[in-house]
Every structure is written in structure tokens, then in C-alpha cells.
Write a protein that holds these residues in place. Structure first.
Motif, PDB file in Angstrom:
ATOM      1  N   GLN A   1       0.827  -1.196   0.000  1.00  0.00           N
ATOM      2  CA  GLN A   1       0.000   0.000   0.000  1.00  0.00           C
ATOM      3  C   GLN A   1       0.865   1.251   0.000  1.00  0.00           C
ATOM      4  O   GLN A   1       2.002   1.235   0.459  1.00  0.00           O
ATOM      5  CB  GLN A   1      -0.937  -0.001   1.213  1.00  0.00           C
ATOM      6  CG  GLN A   1      -2.002  -1.092   1.142  1.00  0.00           C
ATOM      7  CD  GLN A   1      -3.066  -0.905   2.206  1.00  0.00           C
ATOM      8  OE1 GLN A   1      -2.875  -0.196   3.182  1.00  0.00           O
ATOM      9  NE2 GLN A   1      -4.198  -1.548   2.003  1.00  0.00           N
ATOM     10  N   SER A   3       0.709   3.802   1.814  1.00  0.00           N
ATOM     11  CA  SER A   3       1.052   4.275   3.151  1.00  0.00           C
ATOM     12  C   SER A   3       2.318   3.605   3.698  1.00  0.00           C
ATOM     13  O   SER A   3       2.907   4.088   4.667  1.00  0.00           O
ATOM     14  CB  SER A   3      -0.114   4.036   4.115  1.00  0.00           C
ATOM     15  OG  SER A   3      -0.446   2.662   4.164  1.00  0.00           O
ATOM     16  N   GLN A   4       2.741   2.517   3.067  1.00  0.00           N
ATOM     17  CA  GLN A   4       3.952   1.837   3.504  1.00  0.00           C
ATOM     18  C   GLN A   4       5.223   2.513   2.991  1.00  0.00           C
ATOM     19  O   GLN A   4       6.329   2.133   3.369  1.00  0.00           O
ATOM     20  CB  GLN A   4       3.907   0.372   3.051  1.00  0.00           C
ATOM     21  CG  GLN A   4       2.787  -0.425   3.711  1.00  0.00           C
ATOM     22  CD  GLN A   4       2.634  -1.816   3.126  1.00  0.00           C
ATOM     23  OE1 GLN A   4       2.920  -2.044   1.957  1.00  0.00           O
ATOM     24  NE2 GLN A   4       2.186  -2.757   3.939  1.00  0.00           N
ATOM     25  N   ILE A   5       5.054   3.517   2.117  1.00  0.00           N
ATOM     26  CA  ILE A   5       6.188   4.290   1.618  1.00  0.00           C
ATOM     27  C   ILE A   5       6.227   5.605   2.390  1.00  0.00           C
ATOM     28  O   ILE A   5       5.219   6.305   2.497  1.00  0.00           O
ATOM     29  CB  ILE A   5       6.044   4.570   0.112  1.00  0.00           C
ATOM     30  CG1 ILE A   5       5.904   3.259  -0.665  1.00  0.00           C
ATOM     31  CG2 ILE A   5       7.222   5.372  -0.400  1.00  0.00           C
ATOM     32  CD1 ILE A   5       5.567   3.455  -2.131  1.00  0.00           C
ATOM     33  N   SER A   6       7.359   5.957   2.914  1.00  0.00           N
ATOM     34  CA  SER A   6       7.458   7.196   3.681  1.00  0.00           C
ATOM     35  C   SER A   6       7.319   8.401   2.752  1.00  0.00           C
ATOM     36  O   SER A   6       7.693   8.347   1.574  1.00  0.00           O
ATOM     37  CB  SER A   6       8.782   7.275   4.427  1.00  0.00           C
ATOM     38  OG  SER A   6       9.853   7.545   3.536  1.00  0.00           O
ATOM     39  N   GLN A  24       1.395  11.140  -3.821  1.00  0.00           N
ATOM     40  CA  GLN A  24       1.137  10.185  -2.755  1.00  0.00           C
ATOM     41  C   GLN A  24      -0.154  10.521  -2.022  1.00  0.00           C
ATOM     42  O   GLN A  24      -0.919   9.633  -1.624  1.00  0.00           O
ATOM     43  CB  GLN A  24       2.314  10.149  -1.777  1.00  0.00           C
ATOM     44  CG  GLN A  24       2.219   9.028  -0.744  1.00  0.00           C
ATOM     45  CD  GLN A  24       3.399   9.004   0.202  1.00  0.00           C
ATOM     46  OE1 GLN A  24       4.070  10.012   0.394  1.00  0.00           O
ATOM     47  NE2 GLN A  24       3.674   7.851   0.790  1.00  0.00           N
ATOM     48  N   ARG A  28      -3.107   7.933  -1.576  1.00  0.00           N
ATOM     49  CA  ARG A  28      -3.411   7.570  -0.193  1.00  0.00           C
ATOM     50  C   ARG A  28      -4.880   7.821   0.131  1.00  0.00           C
ATOM     51  O   ARG A  28      -5.516   7.025   0.838  1.00  0.00           O
ATOM     52  CB  ARG A  28      -2.505   8.359   0.755  1.00  0.00           C
ATOM     53  CG  ARG A  28      -2.680   7.979   2.227  1.00  0.00           C
ATOM     54  CD  ARG A  28      -1.563   8.555   3.065  1.00  0.00           C
ATOM     55  NE  ARG A  28      -1.405   9.988   2.858  1.00  0.00           N
ATOM     56  CZ  ARG A  28      -0.225  10.594   2.701  1.00  0.00           C
ATOM     57  NH1 ARG A  28       0.893   9.899   2.701  1.00  0.00           N
ATOM     58  NH2 ARG A  28      -0.165  11.905   2.533  1.00  0.00           N
ATOM     59  N   GLU A  31      -6.894   4.945  -1.083  1.00  0.00           N
ATOM     60  CA  GLU A  31      -6.739   3.723  -0.277  1.00  0.00           C
ATOM     61  C   GLU A  31      -7.357   3.881   1.111  1.00  0.00           C
ATOM     62  O   GLU A  31      -8.074   2.991   1.581  1.00  0.00           O
ATOM     63  CB  GLU A  31      -5.258   3.358  -0.183  1.00  0.00           C
ATOM     64  CG  GLU A  31      -4.667   2.941  -1.524  1.00  0.00           C
ATOM     65  CD  GLU A  31      -3.202   2.536  -1.431  1.00  0.00           C
ATOM     66  OE1 GLU A  31      -2.725   2.272  -0.305  1.00  0.00           O
ATOM     67  OE2 GLU A  31      -2.529   2.477  -2.483  1.00  0.00           O
ATOM     68  N   CYS A  32      -7.085   5.002   1.772  1.00  0.00           N
ATOM     69  CA  CYS A  32      -7.588   5.185   3.139  1.00  0.00           C
ATOM     70  C   CYS A  32      -9.109   5.265   3.190  1.00  0.00           C
ATOM     71  O   CYS A  32      -9.734   4.866   4.179  1.00  0.00           O
ATOM     72  CB  CYS A  32      -6.977   6.440   3.764  1.00  0.00           C
ATOM     73  SG  CYS A  32      -5.208   6.325   4.091  1.00  0.00           S
ATOM     74  N   HIS A  45      -1.179  -3.035  -5.278  1.00  0.00           N
ATOM     75  CA  HIS A  45      -0.084  -4.000  -5.402  1.00  0.00           C
ATOM     76  C   HIS A  45       1.069  -3.286  -6.124  1.00  0.00           C
ATOM     77  O   HIS A  45       1.578  -3.754  -7.138  1.00  0.00           O
ATOM     78  CB  HIS A  45      -0.562  -5.222  -6.189  1.00  0.00           C
ATOM     79  CG  HIS A  45       0.300  -6.426  -6.050  1.00  0.00           C
ATOM     80  ND1 HIS A  45       0.415  -7.156  -4.888  1.00  0.00           N
ATOM     81  CD2 HIS A  45       1.129  -7.050  -6.938  1.00  0.00           C
ATOM     82  CE1 HIS A  45       1.242  -8.168  -5.061  1.00  0.00           C
ATOM     83  NE2 HIS A  45       1.695  -8.127  -6.302  1.00  0.00           N
ATOM     84  N   ASN A  50      13.982  -0.499  -4.985  1.00  0.00           N
ATOM     85  CA  ASN A  50      14.878   0.159  -4.047  1.00  0.00           C
ATOM     86  C   ASN A  50      16.326  -0.115  -4.431  1.00  0.00           C
ATOM     87  O   ASN A  50      16.663  -1.203  -4.901  1.00  0.00           O
ATOM     88  CB  ASN A  50      14.637  -0.346  -2.620  1.00  0.00           C
ATOM     89  CG  ASN A  50      13.274   0.078  -2.095  1.00  0.00           C
ATOM     90  OD1 ASN A  50      13.046   1.247  -1.834  1.00  0.00           O
ATOM     91  ND2 ASN A  50      12.371  -0.880  -1.944  1.00  0.00           N
TER      92      ASN A  50
END
Length: 373
Positions: A1, A3-6, A24, A28, A31-32, A45, A50
Motif C-alpha cells: 500500500q 502508506s507503507q512508503i514514507s 502520494q 493515499r 486507499e484510506c 499492489h 529500491n
């Protein structure tokens, strides 16, 4: 998701024009609010790459269990799969949910090149599709440079025609813009704008930071009501719009139509914008007023572009009625890959034939533009 990326990592990725839909905050909010979720058929997905602990690539990616909210229609493909006893869903889709607007679909960190990364990305997505048992991967409404890069990976391009406004002559005012029309077409637009005023309606544009909770609630009520009149729920919910206001109000503009005598709000249209473009996405009305949709969704948007120096206005997909109001036909593309080789060959032939018809249609539409010769 998402939100898992800073936020710090995401901000290091290049978003050339600060396009609102690939931010973002926008993803977000989808999704939220539950709009983009497994339950809603848009399971996040996302693809990320990285380098050590540094995020260098982000591409939105969803596992889809239906074809709603995409605006590149493949229902007939799903039916063909079913006739042969194959399963079309799930499929993988790179898109902005419920947003048929052309824009970046691949964000990379400075120092990295999309052209160098694209073969790796396409291979990774195909591998993941096979691992998940997904039938296919669809990249919807990417920018033209991204489309060209993906085409080089032997994916099939499907064309669609949309209608966009461009400030081609450096107009300063709406009257300047109308001055480029033929006399008959100019008269028609002026008549439409007069009809709105003659019905006792007045319109107001409100910048995002000044939108009050009451005005947002009025907009959402109109948006929801208009979808119900079409026999279904709106794709987007109240929580989504509330989060947009909270997190990216600087890129929002709201048009509200009022009954002049009572100051009662009766309709609304919500727009987003970036450094160069305005995007007209969401609309609703409590009244059936002659030409109000054209005024709120098109003419107010053009005036806003002229006022703010925006060169481009994407008012949303479909709608031949936009041509006579100064919106040019443009070709947008999507790319498609199907895991079943036999169907992949059939789709190649289909999109090539379809493209010829779409290009012919766009040429005919250009002849209907209202501008002087």
C-alpha cells in the motif's frame, strides 16, 4: 500500500508538473477511504524498486477483479476468455483508479532514466502476473514518452480519443478565446451562458484552501445524487473528498452554482490542477437547468485557466459536445499484454484495426472545431 512508503522517500521521486493524480496524497486518499481496496476490486499492489535503502522507482499497480472505473473497455476480452473456459480476472492494471487522465505512471529518482529501467519493470510485472495467476497487464493513459518506451517491449497499444482545451493563441480573457470562433459558434456559446443567468443562477469559483466543510458537503451531495439518477452509486465516497481537502487543497478548485435570489447552492463541480493543466473530474446538480453543466464544467474551467495562466484543460473522457465549445480531439493510448499467447496475438490484430478507426474519427472531429478558418 502507498502508506507503507514514507513521504520523505516519495518526495525524492520526480513528478515533473506536480500532477495531482500521481501524488502520494491522492493515492493515499483512494486507499484510506476504501475506494481503492481489495473489496472494491482495486487491490493495491504497487511496484517499487529500491537501491539499498533508497526508493528509486514507483509505479501504481492494482490487482483488479473487474473492469469498472478504467475507461478503457475490455469487457469483450473478458467474455472471450470465458467462452474458452479461461479466467480473465484477476488482472494487473497500472492506472489511477477512476481517473481517465493522461499523465505520468512511472516516477523515478533523479539520476535514473526511465528508458534504462523500463525493460526491467515490464519483465518484473509479467513475472508477477504469472505468479499471481493474473491474465494480463494493462497500462492506462500514460504520458506519450512512457507509452513509447513500453511499446518497445512488444506490448500492444490501444488508442482512444479525448477532447482537451489548449490556449493555443495566448488568449488573456474568455472574450479573446471566443473571438477565435466563427460567428455562429461564438453566438451559440454566448447564448448558453446567457441562459444560465436568465434562469436566476450565478456561479462562484472557490480556491481549495477556502473551501468550507459545508461547501464540500454540498458538492458531495450533488455528486452522489447525480450518480443515483443514473441508477448507481458514485465511485468515490465522502471520506475520499474530505481527505483531498485536508492533504492537497492547494491543487483543488470548486465551482458552485447558486440560485441568485435565495443564495441557495444547487450544483457544483470540483477540479484539480498542477503547474500547467486543469483537470475537470467531478460534477453534480440538484436541478435540471439549461446549459448549467456546460457553464460549470467547461466555461468556468476555461476562465480559470486564463486567469491562472494554465495552458491546458482536460475536462474528462468522452463527449463530442465538447468540440463545438473549443475542445480539440487528441489521441491517448494504453498498452496491453495478455499471458495467453493465442489471445495476445488476437488482441494485437484487434487494437491495430481499432486504431485506424479511432484515428479516422479524430480527423473527422477536427473538422467540427468552431474556430475560424
Amino acid at each position: 500500500q502507498i502508506s507503507q512508503i514514507s513521504e520523505q522517500q516519495f518526495q525524492q521521486l520526480s513528478n515533473r508538473d506536480n500532477n495531482p493524480f500521481i501524488r502520494q496524497s491522492f493515492l493515499r486518499a483512494l486507499e484510506c477511504s476504501g475506494v481503492a481496496s481489495e473489496k472494491g476490486g482495486w487491490q493495491p499492489h504497487h511496484l517499487v524498486i529500491n537501491d539499498d535503502d533508497s526508493l528509486i522507482v514507483f509505479m501504481p499497480l492494482y490487482i483488479k477483479s473487474h473492469s469498472y472505473g478504467e475507461y478503457v473497455f475490455d469487457w469483450s476480452w473478458a467474455e472471450a476468455y470465458q467462452r474458452y473456459g479461461l479466467t480473465y480476472y484477476p488482472k494487473l492494471v497500472t492506472a489511477i483508479p477512476y481517473t481517465p487522465s493522461q499523465g505520468e505512471r512511472l516516477l523515478v529518482k533523479a539520476g535514473y532514466q526511465k528508458a534504462d529501467l523500463m525493460p526491467l519493470i515490464v519483465t518484473a510485472i509479467k513475472t508477477e502476473a504469472k505468479r499471481l495467476g493474473a491474465s494480463s497487464w494493462h497500462l492506462l493513459f500514460p504520458q506519450n514518452d512512457e507509452l513509447s518506451l513500453v511499446e518497445q517491449q512488444q506490448l500492444h497499444t490501444r488508442l482512444t480519443c479525448q477532447f482537451h482545451w489548449f490556449n493555443t493563441e495566448h488568449w488573456q480573457t474568455f472574450d479573446d478565446f471566443l473571438g477565435s470562433f466563427s460567428a455562429k459558434k461564438r453566438k451559440n456559446v454566448k447564448q448558453e451562458r446567457r441562459k444560465v443567468a436568465q434562469q436566476g443562477l450565478t456561479l462562484r469559483r472557490i480556491e481549495g484552501g477556502d473551501i468550507t466543510p459545508e461547501q464540500l458537503e454540498h458538492f458531495y451531495h450533488c455528486y452522489h445524487l447525480t450518480y443515483l439518477q443514473r441508477g448507481r452509486q458514485g465511485y468515490l465516497n465522502r471520506a475520499f473528498f474530505q481527505q483531498l481537502i485536508q492533504e492537497m487543497s492547494e491543487q483543488l478548485m470548486l465551482v458552485i452554482a447558486y440560485e441568485e435570489m435565495s443564495s441557495t447552492p444547487v450544483a457544483a463541480a470540483l477540479f484539480l490542477h498542477d503547474k500547467t493543466s486543469l483537470y475537470g473530474r467531478y460534477w453534480g446538480s440538484k436541478v435540471d437547468a439549461n446549459s448549467l453543466h456546460f457553464e460549470a464544467c467547461y466555461y468556468q474551467g476555461i476562465e480559470y485557466c486564463l486567469e491562472k495562466g494554465l495552458r491546458h484543460f482536460d475536462p474528462g473522457t468522452q463527449g463530442e459536445h465538447k468540440i463545438s465549445r473549443g475542445f480539440h480531439p487528441i489521441l491517448t493510448g494504453s498498452t496491453h499484454w495478455l499471458a495467453e499467447s493465442g489471445f495476445d496475438d488476437a488482441i494485437r490484430d484487434f487494437v491495430e484495426e481499432e486504431a485506424r478507426h479511432v484515428q479516422q474519427y479524430a480527423e473527422q472531429a477536427r473538422e467540427m472545431l468552431p474556430f475560424k478558418e
